[in-house]
Design a protein around this motif. Structure first.
Motif, mmCIF file in Angstrom:
data_model
loop_
_atom_site.group_PDB
_atom_site.id
_atom_site.type_symbol
_atom_site.label_atom_id
_atom_site.label_comp_id
_atom_site.label_asym_id
_atom_site.label_seq_id
_atom_site.Cartn_x
_atom_site.Cartn_y
_atom_site.Cartn_z
ATOM 1 N N ASP A 17 -33.927 -68.352 8.940
ATOM 2 C CA ASP A 17 -34.593 -67.183 9.524
ATOM 3 C C ASP A 17 -35.209 -66.305 8.435
ATOM 4 O O ASP A 17 -34.625 -66.127 7.353
ATOM 5 N N GLY A 18 -36.386 -65.774 8.746
ATOM 6 C CA GLY A 18 -36.913 -64.715 7.898
ATOM 7 C C GLY A 18 -36.182 -63.416 8.214
ATOM 8 O O GLY A 18 -35.538 -63.288 9.259
ATOM 9 N N ASP A 37 -38.990 -65.072 3.297
ATOM 10 C CA ASP A 37 -39.035 -66.147 4.289
ATOM 11 C C ASP A 37 -37.765 -66.987 4.226
ATOM 12 O O ASP A 37 -37.110 -67.093 3.187
ATOM 13 N N GLY A 72 -33.859 -65.909 4.650
ATOM 14 C CA GLY A 72 -34.587 -65.138 3.660
ATOM 15 C C GLY A 72 -33.710 -64.043 3.067
ATOM 16 O O GLY A 72 -32.677 -63.683 3.630
ATOM 17 N N ASN A 78 -37.343 -65.580 -1.071
ATOM 18 C CA ASN A 78 -37.263 -66.571 0.000
ATOM 19 C C ASN A 78 -35.933 -67.315 -0.055
ATOM 20 O O ASN A 78 -35.350 -67.507 -1.126
ATOM 21 N N ARG A 121 -39.609 -75.627 9.832
ATOM 22 C CA ARG A 121 -40.112 -74.677 8.842
ATOM 23 C C ARG A 121 -39.296 -73.393 8.862
ATOM 24 O O ARG A 121 -38.763 -72.995 9.904
ATOM 25 N N GLY A 123 -38.586 -69.402 8.925
ATOM 26 C CA GLY A 123 -39.235 -68.260 9.557
ATOM 27 C C GLY A 123 -39.799 -67.302 8.523
ATOM 28 O O GLY A 123 -39.295 -67.202 7.397
ATOM 29 N N ARG A 124 -40.842 -66.594 8.882
ATOM 30 C CA ARG A 124 -41.472 -65.654 7.949
ATOM 31 C C ARG A 124 -40.747 -64.311 7.960
ATOM 32 O O ARG A 124 -40.329 -63.816 9.003
ATOM 33 N N GLY A 125 -40.600 -63.731 6.776
ATOM 34 C CA GLY A 125 -40.016 -62.400 6.665
ATOM 35 C C GLY A 125 -41.066 -61.326 6.898
ATOM 36 O O GLY A 125 -42.272 -61.615 6.995
ATOM 37 N N ARG A 128 -44.572 -60.836 5.214
ATOM 38 C CA ARG A 128 -45.726 -61.654 5.591
ATOM 39 C C ARG A 128 -46.542 -61.026 6.712
ATOM 40 O O ARG A 128 -47.643 -61.483 7.017
ATOM 41 N N ALA A 140 -40.111 -60.248 12.036
ATOM 42 C CA ALA A 140 -39.657 -61.439 11.303
ATOM 43 C C ALA A 140 -39.500 -62.572 12.308
ATOM 44 O O ALA A 140 -39.463 -62.351 13.521
ATOM 45 N N GLU A 141 -39.436 -63.784 11.794
ATOM 46 C CA GLU A 141 -39.346 -64.952 12.667
ATOM 47 C C GLU A 141 -38.045 -65.723 12.447
ATOM 48 O O GLU A 141 -37.491 -65.737 11.354
#
Length: 437
Positions: A17-18, A37, A72, A78, A121, A123-125, A128, A140-141
């Motif tokens: 997880d981000g 991320d 993340g 990251n 993949r 997740g983006r923090g 981003r 966040a994702e």
């Protein structure tokens, strides 16, 4: 014990997880977002190990779940990618998707490998999602879920020569005479029920691997008897040694045996009928064999005059060395690469492609007073979004509005307070502001 088929479950690791984090340092006011991320989840990779000969290990371990990526971190760091999971398999293994029956890979060489389950993949923090209009996002994702599937493994024996013929024609005896292999030998049908391998030293500096394969019977190409369990192994051999009981000790006709075996090979795989073949007249130490051989040569000569028939007796070893020399000479003329259905490198490119353009289609149906929105794109996005902040809900609402979901809901009668379900989430439709809570 020889195990040549197994079914296993594989799952790539989920992405990490981000996170939402902000820079908090003395003398650095309004430091901005600093959530890193998540790391990528591990792939599940099948790799050929020439030291393995069976699929025995898969009888005791049938589930392979790769580790997930690391979350993340703050300070814009990251998470680490997870280390790939390597699963060792023997050479000659065919990897098949259990759902589609598609051949994923046909692995024959040491070190050859294929990815059977991709990791997700990370997740983006929130770093981003920073924009000039929103320099401090609280978005966040979640990490993407890893690929999962059931896999069927089929092992096809890797041997230079395959001994074929009806049960009890002397294949196992021949292998025991020319190699150090100790196959089970008995005066009854199907003494051999699994392939036996032996390394044969010809005596002139040449050697090859010979496989004693289970006996064929009529109808094997349809699965009768050991059927496909036998025939799959013949596909791997470069040369077929067709052993015939020339004495007819089982009450069968040698020429009829030869025709039936070749018919089974042809009906299972037409390429097998074209494989180089040596005809070996075995049990020539029995008196009836000599007369039968004369008639056999006559019958063969009428349809295949070019075929050579070698005389042999596994029991007395008469003619055995001549058979080995002939086999070694033919192998010298045949390419060493076995015929395979598809190699791993080609398959990997075939199966795993770049993401296609997002499909923005959706459907809406009504369940009593509730509207249900169904869309792979929206549901995938919602799984990745961390819907625990007001900002994330606003982003989702904007996406739904841009895709035309709002407008379609209004046309279908959605009003202020109407419950809308998407996947596992339920929201209230707000008519005035056109977004969901």
């Amino acid at each position: 014990m020889f195990v040549d088929k197994a079914k296993v479950y594989v799952k790539g690791g989920d992405g990490g997880d981000g996170i939402v984090a902000f820079r908090r340092e003395k003398y650095v006011p309004e430091g901005g977002p600093a959530g890193g991320d998540g790391g990528k989840g591990a792939d599940v990779i099948f790799r050929v190990d020439e030291g393995l000969r069976t699929l025995m290990d898969f009888r005791y371990q049938r589930h392979f779940k790769a580790p997930r990526g690391e979350k993340g971190r703050n300070k814009s760091q990251n998470g680490a990618n997870a280390e790939n999971m390597i699963v060792r398999i023997p050479p000659g293994t065919v990897v098949i998707d259990d759902d589609t029956q598609e051949v994923i890979a046909d692995l024959t060489r040491h070190g050859q490998q294929v990815v059977v389950a991709r990791g997700g993949r990370g997740g983006r923090g929130n770093i981003r999602f920073a924009t000039p209009n929103n320099p401090a996002p609280e978005l966040a994702e979640h990490g993407e879920e890893g690929q999962e599937r059931w896999i069927v493994l089929e092992l096809k024996v890797m041997a230079d020569i395959g001994l074929v013929g009806f049960p009890s024609v002397g294949k196992s005896t021949l292998l025991s005479v020319v190699s150090a292999a100790k196959p089970k030998i008995g005066a009854y049908h199907f003494t051999t029920i699994t392939p036996n391998l032996g390394v044969v030293d010809v005596g002139d500096g040449r050697s090859f691997v010979m496989a004693d394969l289970p006996g064929l019977i009529e109808g094997a190409h349809e699965g009768v008897g050991l059927g496909h369990e036998f025939l799959r192994h013949v596909e791997r051999t470069r040369l077929i040694v067709h052993v015939i009981d020339m004495a007819g000790s089982e009450g069968r006709d040698p020429f009829d045996d030869w025709q039936k075996i070749n018919a089974e090979l042809d009906q299972y795989n037409a390429e097998l009928a074209k494989r180089p073949q040596i005809i070996v007249a075995n049990k020539m130490d029995i008196p009836e064999a000599a007369d039968n051989l004369i008639e056999f040569r006559k019958q063969i000569g009428e349809i295949h005059p070019e075929l050579e028939i070698l005389e042999m007796s596994s029991l007395t070893r008469q003619g055995v060395q001549e058979v080995l020399y002939k086999a070694a000479d033919l192998l010298d003329q045949i390419p060493e690469e076995p015929a395979v259905e598809e190699v791993a490198e080609q398959t990997e490119r075939k199966i795993y492609k770049l993401d296609k353009k997002e499909d923005n289609s959706f459907t809406i149906r009504r369940e009593n007073e509730m509207f249900v929105v169904e869309s792979e794109t929206i549901e995938r996005m919602m799984k990745r979004m961390q819907l625990n902040t007001h900002e994330a809900i606003l982003k989702l609402a904007r996406t739904l509005r841009h895709m035309g979901v709002d407008e379609e809901l209004r046309k279908r009668g959605a009003e202020d307070g109407t419950i809308v379900r998407i996947g596992d989430f339920e929201f209230e439709f707000v008519e005035g502001s056109s977004y969901y809570y």
